[in-house]
Design an enzyme around this catalytic site. Structure first.
Site, PDB file in Angstrom:
ATOM      1  N   ARG A  29      -0.909 -55.037 -37.256  1.00 14.20           N
ATOM      2  CA  ARG A  29       0.682 -55.269 -38.455  1.00 14.20           C
ATOM      3  C   ARG A  29       0.561 -55.069 -39.343  1.00 14.20           C
ATOM      4  O   ARG A  29       0.929 -53.765 -40.349  1.00 14.20           O
ATOM      5  CB  ARG A  29       1.260 -56.861 -38.198  1.00 14.20           C
ATOM      6  CG  ARG A  29       1.180 -57.025 -36.351  1.00 14.20           C
ATOM      7  CD  ARG A  29       2.402 -58.261 -36.514  1.00 14.20           C
ATOM      8  NE  ARG A  29       2.498 -58.000 -35.283  1.00 14.20           N
ATOM      9  CZ  ARG A  29       2.523 -59.180 -34.034  1.00 14.20           C
ATOM     10  NH1 ARG A  29       2.202 -60.526 -35.243  1.00 14.20           N
ATOM     11  NH2 ARG A  29       3.234 -59.701 -32.857  1.00 14.20           N
ATOM     12  N   ASP A 130       8.780 -74.763 -39.682  1.00 15.39           N
ATOM     13  CA  ASP A 130       8.243 -73.186 -39.555  1.00 15.39           C
ATOM     14  C   ASP A 130       7.667 -72.361 -40.992  1.00 15.39           C
ATOM     15  O   ASP A 130       7.980 -73.305 -42.014  1.00 15.39           O
ATOM     16  CB  ASP A 130       9.493 -71.777 -38.924  1.00 15.39           C
ATOM     17  CG  ASP A 130       9.304 -70.798 -38.939  1.00 15.39           C
ATOM     18  OD1 ASP A 130       9.424 -70.839 -37.222  1.00 15.39           O
ATOM     19  OD2 ASP A 130       8.566 -69.814 -39.563  1.00 15.39           O
TER      20      ASP A 130
HETATM   21  C1  LIG Z   1       8.561 -66.294 -31.562  1.00 15.84           C
HETATM   22  S1  LIG Z   1       8.540 -67.420 -32.428  1.00 15.84           S
HETATM   23  C2  LIG Z   1       8.915 -68.917 -31.997  1.00 15.84           C
HETATM   24  C3  LIG Z   1      10.594 -69.498 -32.321  1.00 15.84           C
HETATM   25  C4  LIG Z   1      10.391 -71.451 -31.275  1.00 15.84           C
HETATM   26  N1  LIG Z   1       9.729 -71.904 -30.983  1.00 15.84           N
HETATM   27  C5  LIG Z   1      11.064 -70.577 -29.767  1.00 15.84           C
HETATM   28  O1  LIG Z   1      10.114 -70.383 -29.240  1.00 15.84           O
HETATM   29  O2  LIG Z   1      11.793 -69.792 -28.561  1.00 15.84           O
HETATM   30  C6  LIG Z   1       6.968 -68.013 -33.815  1.00 15.84           C
HETATM   31  C7  LIG Z   1       7.976 -68.465 -34.678  1.00 15.84           C
HETATM   32  O3  LIG Z   1       6.281 -69.201 -35.181  1.00 15.84           O
HETATM   33  C8  LIG Z   1       6.209 -68.731 -36.882  1.00 15.84           C
HETATM   34  N2  LIG Z   1       4.857 -68.896 -37.369  1.00 15.84           N
HETATM   35  C9  LIG Z   1       3.715 -68.382 -37.093  1.00 15.84           C
HETATM   36  N3  LIG Z   1       2.210 -68.713 -37.871  1.00 15.84           N
HETATM   37  C10 LIG Z   1       2.967 -70.202 -38.348  1.00 15.84           C
HETATM   38  C11 LIG Z   1       2.056 -71.123 -38.969  1.00 15.84           C
HETATM   39  N4  LIG Z   1       0.840 -70.815 -39.291  1.00 15.84           N
HETATM   40  N5  LIG Z   1       3.131 -71.834 -39.167  1.00 15.84           N
HETATM   41  C12 LIG Z   1       4.256 -72.508 -38.882  1.00 15.84           C
HETATM   42  N6  LIG Z   1       4.945 -71.813 -38.412  1.00 15.84           N
HETATM   43  C13 LIG Z   1       4.420 -70.203 -37.643  1.00 15.84           C
HETATM   44  C14 LIG Z   1       6.838 -67.443 -37.497  1.00 15.84           C
HETATM   45  O4  LIG Z   1       7.142 -67.288 -38.709  1.00 15.84           O
HETATM   46  C15 LIG Z   1       8.281 -67.626 -35.867  1.00 15.84           C
HETATM   47  O5  LIG Z   1       9.420 -68.437 -36.563  1.00 15.84           O
END
Ligand SMILES: C[S@@+](CC[C@H](N)C(=O)[O-])C[C@H]1O[C@@H](n2cnc3c(N)ncnc32)[C@H](O)[C@@H]1O
Length: 257
Positions: A29, A130
């Site tokens: 990415r 998030d």
């Molecule tokens: C695919 S979304 C999932 C959203 C929701 N939980 C769902 O299942 O519909 C993944 C999320 O993980 C967050 N994310 C990625 N790395 C993270 C981290 N280290 N700490 C917190 N959030 C993180 C991203 O910003 C993104 O909003």
């Protein structure tokens, strides 16, 4: 500067711990972004990230996929509604809930809608976190395209949303039930005493060691009897070693004692 050094520098300068993410997809990415921007190497890209906050946001967007929707996997949410929440509410009048990695908010808002229907008199606390601040800003706005509400029943769509053109505006009452804040799962401390933690569709980006450490920390963050709700494509293979009981394929309970 090689990729390992780039990750160390991102951690040192910006506090973002990239070692917890699966390396091949992370590198793919980032490399595609660098070539798109026509930046010559990691050192130059690091300089760009330090100077330009828009590029930093673009970088965060690239490594984190923000896709979410209300009642994602409706058949699993039905189980939350019909079995898991009623059993928690039978023991606690007020629930403390955490949607970890909530993206732009549909997940915690779906729980808020369910609690509004199942236990409207309760004083529930719903925390939603998030790493991505622009996703959190969108969550606070509470305006969604039709794709995000495709699994919402017509009755709930009518009751909780106002439609304007292609957009659906979530009712203020539901918005007020959720507290959004930035939180990095790989770095920041966890609160405790949760009756329900949702962590769905984020651990897939993390290494197995990081996933296990996260699940261990979620166990500690749960109140006795509390439930961890994971993503439809995920599985908590080591749940017994971690101390969990399996309630259903996507729900794991911390025992009462
Ligand atoms: C695919 S979304 C999932 C959203 C929701 N939980 C769902 O299942 O519909 C993944 C999320 O993980 C967050 N994310 C990625 N790395 C993270 C981290 N280290 N700490 C917190 N959030 C993180 C991203 O910003 C993104 O909003």
């Amino acid at each position: 500067m090689d990729f390992a050094e780039f990750k160390r520098e991102v951690h040192r300068r910006f506090g973002l711990y990239l070692d917890g993410y699966k390396e091949p997809q992370l590198k793919r990415r980032i490399d595609s972004l660098i070539s798109l921007l026509q930046v010559p190497d990691y050192a130059a890209y690091l300089r760009l990230l330090s100077q330009d906050s828009q590029q930093w946001q673009r970088f965060i967007d690239k490594i984190t996929i923000n896709v979410s929707e209300f009642f994602r996997n409706p058949e699993i949410f039905a189980r939350l509604e019909k079995e898991v929440l009623p059993s928690l509410l039978a023991r606690h009048r007020n629930l403390k809930v955490w949607s970890a990695a909530c993206a732009d908010g549909p997940e915690p808002y779906s729980v808020a809608i369910l609690l509004n229907e199942l236990a409207p008199a309760g004083r529930h606390q719903i925390d939603a976190t998030d790493i991505d601040t622009s996703a959190l800003d969108a969550a606070r706005r509470g305006v969604y395209p039709s794709r995000a509400v495709q699994a919402v029943t017509p009755e709930r769509l009518e009751r909780y949303f106002r439609r304007e053109g292609d957009h659906f505006y979530l009712q203020e009452k539901i918005k007020h039930m959720v507290n959004f804040r930035r939180h990095d799962l790989l770095k920041d401390p966890f609160d405790s005493g949760y009756h329900l933690i949702l962590c769905r569709n984020v651990v897939i980006y993390f290494t197995t060691a990081t996933q296990n450490e996260l699940y261990r920390r979620f166990y500690q963050a749960l109140a006795p009897g509390g439930v961890l709700f994971i993503g439809a494509t995920e599985s908590l293979f080591q749940y017994r070693e971690l101390g969990f009981m399996k309630v259903a394929p996507w729900f794991y309970r911390r025992p009462e004692v």
